[in-house]
Design a protein around this motif. Structure first.
Motif, PDB file in Angstrom:
ATOM      1  N   ASP A  16      70.224  50.423  42.736  1.00 17.35           N
ATOM      2  CA  ASP A  16      68.882  50.839  43.135  1.00 17.35           C
ATOM      3  C   ASP A  16      68.793  52.367  43.210  1.00 17.35           C
ATOM      4  O   ASP A  16      67.846  52.987  42.708  1.00 17.35           O
ATOM      5  N   ALA A  17      69.838  52.982  43.779  1.00 21.35           N
ATOM      6  CA  ALA A  17      69.841  54.440  43.921  1.00 21.35           C
ATOM      7  C   ALA A  17      69.854  55.122  42.555  1.00 21.35           C
ATOM      8  O   ALA A  17      69.117  56.088  42.309  1.00 21.35           O
ATOM      9  N   VAL A  67      68.903  53.839  39.602  1.00 20.43           N
ATOM     10  CA  VAL A  67      67.618  53.598  38.921  1.00 20.43           C
ATOM     11  C   VAL A  67      66.545  54.547  39.471  1.00 20.43           C
ATOM     12  O   VAL A  67      65.826  55.217  38.722  1.00 20.43           O
ATOM     13  N   THR A  68      66.471  54.608  40.801  1.00 22.65           N
ATOM     14  CA  THR A  68      65.480  55.473  41.440  1.00 22.65           C
ATOM     15  C   THR A  68      65.672  56.936  41.008  1.00 22.65           C
ATOM     16  O   THR A  68      64.725  57.663  40.741  1.00 22.65           O
ATOM     17  N   TYR A  69      66.965  57.354  40.901  1.00 28.23           N
ATOM     18  CA  TYR A  69      67.277  58.734  40.506  1.00 28.23           C
ATOM     19  C   TYR A  69      66.753  59.033  39.111  1.00 28.23           C
ATOM     20  O   TYR A  69      66.113  60.044  38.876  1.00 28.23           O
ATOM     21  N   MET A 102      64.438  57.528  37.563  1.00 29.09           N
ATOM     22  CA  MET A 102      62.974  57.445  37.484  1.00 29.09           C
ATOM     23  C   MET A 102      62.322  58.666  38.116  1.00 29.09           C
ATOM     24  O   MET A 102      61.107  58.791  38.187  1.00 29.09           O
ATOM     25  N   ASP A 115      62.481  59.717  41.252  1.00 28.94           N
ATOM     26  CA  ASP A 115      62.229  59.716  42.700  1.00 28.94           C
ATOM     27  C   ASP A 115      63.513  60.080  43.440  1.00 28.94           C
ATOM     28  O   ASP A 115      64.609  59.872  42.943  1.00 28.94           O
ATOM     29  N   SER A 116      63.379  60.590  44.631  1.00 28.97           N
ATOM     30  CA  SER A 116      64.583  60.852  45.414  1.00 28.97           C
ATOM     31  C   SER A 116      64.863  59.641  46.322  1.00 28.97           C
ATOM     32  O   SER A 116      63.943  58.978  46.792  1.00 28.97           O
ATOM     33  N   VAL A 117      66.166  59.358  46.497  1.00 32.22           N
ATOM     34  CA  VAL A 117      66.539  58.224  47.329  1.00 32.22           C
ATOM     35  C   VAL A 117      66.420  58.607  48.795  1.00 32.22           C
ATOM     36  O   VAL A 117      66.782  59.721  49.172  1.00 32.22           O
ATOM     37  N   SER A 133      69.292  54.875  54.420  1.00 28.07           N
ATOM     38  CA  SER A 133      70.196  53.967  53.713  1.00 28.07           C
ATOM     39  C   SER A 133      71.639  54.217  54.117  1.00 28.07           C
ATOM     40  O   SER A 133      72.455  53.296  54.199  1.00 28.07           O
TER      41      SER A 133
END
Ligand code: UDP
Ligand code: MG
Length: 312
Positions: A254-255, A257-259, A261, A263-265, A270
């Motif tokens: 998830d982290a 993928v988010t990176y 895309m 966005d910041s995690v 978390s």
């Protein structure tokens, strides 16, 4: 000329802890019941005084002096009912033995049903509670919960079982040959694998005195027996460990993928969740392992299950 018929001997094992108020009543009840209902079975009473602080020991001695069929053992201190039952099995000389509480909560009439089943060829006749009688609510709830859990883990119905049961000499001999210190009588009899059946009985109210169990000691008992009889908690923590790893992998993906895309995690939350989760898992797992380790330490020390200060 007298005809010698071979009487079968039934040992009745009675663990007693601070039962001065009930001993005589129990003795009178069982001996008069025996006289009326048994013709070809001899009675041997084995009282085990589990380090009582009251006059239990003296009362038992008195019975022993007036009645040859009364045998006894008396512990140097309180070792617990489990030990008392095993001491009874060590001392008894019957062709079978019935373990029964001193407080008359277990009806003596049920012994007749048990002996009948034994005569039919069963080696284990378990008393099954048809109702839990007038026990305190918390006791009932804890007991039910404990037996539900342990039944599903061990794989046989412990829900309504009790220590009130008849075992054949074969089973007694197996019990006496066990060297483990942390025993669980109820489950061990079935573990022997001999032919078993059950009879129902209704739990009565205590004849006199107080129950020796508190909610806390029941939890302790439950925990002890679970550890004594199953490795399930060890498998459970392995499963827990794997679950935490999977959660970690999911969060990691998830982290990433988010990176990508852009966005910041959310770092701090978390992190806190992960640390608490894994620390909790590690500590509780260590705890469970330590419990088994301490049990092993206990077994390795090989101390006796009980110490007699007197017996005959
Ligand atoms: N008992 C024992 N040692 C103990 C506690 C109890 O030998 O440390 C005996 C007690 O004297 C009785 C039986 O075990 O004969 C059942 O105990 P109790 O009636 O207190 O338990 P409950 O019926 O409430 O489960
Ligand atoms: Mg009782």
């Amino acid at each position: 000329m007298c005809i010698i018929t071979s009487m079968k001997k039934v040992s009745v094992i009675v663990p007693c802890f601070n039962e001065e108020e009930t001993i005589d009543l129990f003795y009178n009840t069982i001996t008069s019941f025996w006289k009326e209902n048994f013709t070809s079975h001899e009675l041997e009473l084995v009282f085990i005084d589990d380090g009582s602080k009251d006059a239990t020991y003296e009362k038992i001695l008195k019975l022993h002096e007036s009645d040859d069929s009364v045998r006894f053992g008396s512990f140097s201190r309180n070792f617990g009912k489990e030990s008392a039952m095993f001491a009874g099995m060590e001392l008894c000389t019957g062709d079978c033995a019935v373990v029964i509480d001193a407080d008359l909560q277990h009806p003596v009439e049920t012994i007749k049903d048990m002996v009948d089943k034994w005569d039919e060829g069963f080696s284990i006749v378990e008393g099954v509670k048809s109702s839990r009688g007038k026990e305190s609510k918390s006791h009932g709830l804890f007991a039910r919960l404990f037996y539900k859990i342990i039944s599903s883990i061990i794989g046989f119905d412990m829900q309504n079982s009790s220590d009130f049961k008849l075992i054949d000499r074969k089973v007694i001999d197996v019990m006496n040959s066990l060297t483990e210190k942390d025993t669980f009588f109820r489950a061990l009899t079935f573990w022997t694998g001999f032919k078993s059946t059950s009879v129902e009985y209704e739990v009565r109210e205590r004849a006199a005195g107080k129950s020796k169990w508190s909610g806390f000691s029941l939890i302790k008992y439950a925990f002890r027996n679970m550890i004594a009889f199953t490795y399930a908690p060890l498998y459970l923590i392995t499963f827990l460990g794997v679950t935490v790893i999977i959660i970690g992998i999911i969060l990691g993906i998830d982290a990433i993928v988010t990176y990508f895309m852009g966005d910041s995690v959310g770092g701090y939350p978390s992190l806190v969740i992960l640390i608490t989760l894994s620390t909790g898992a590690i500590l509780s797992s260590l705890g469970i392992i330590s419990v088994y380790l301490s049990k092993m330490f206990n077994e390795v020390k090989n101390r006796p299950r009980y110490i007699f200060k007197d017996h005959n």
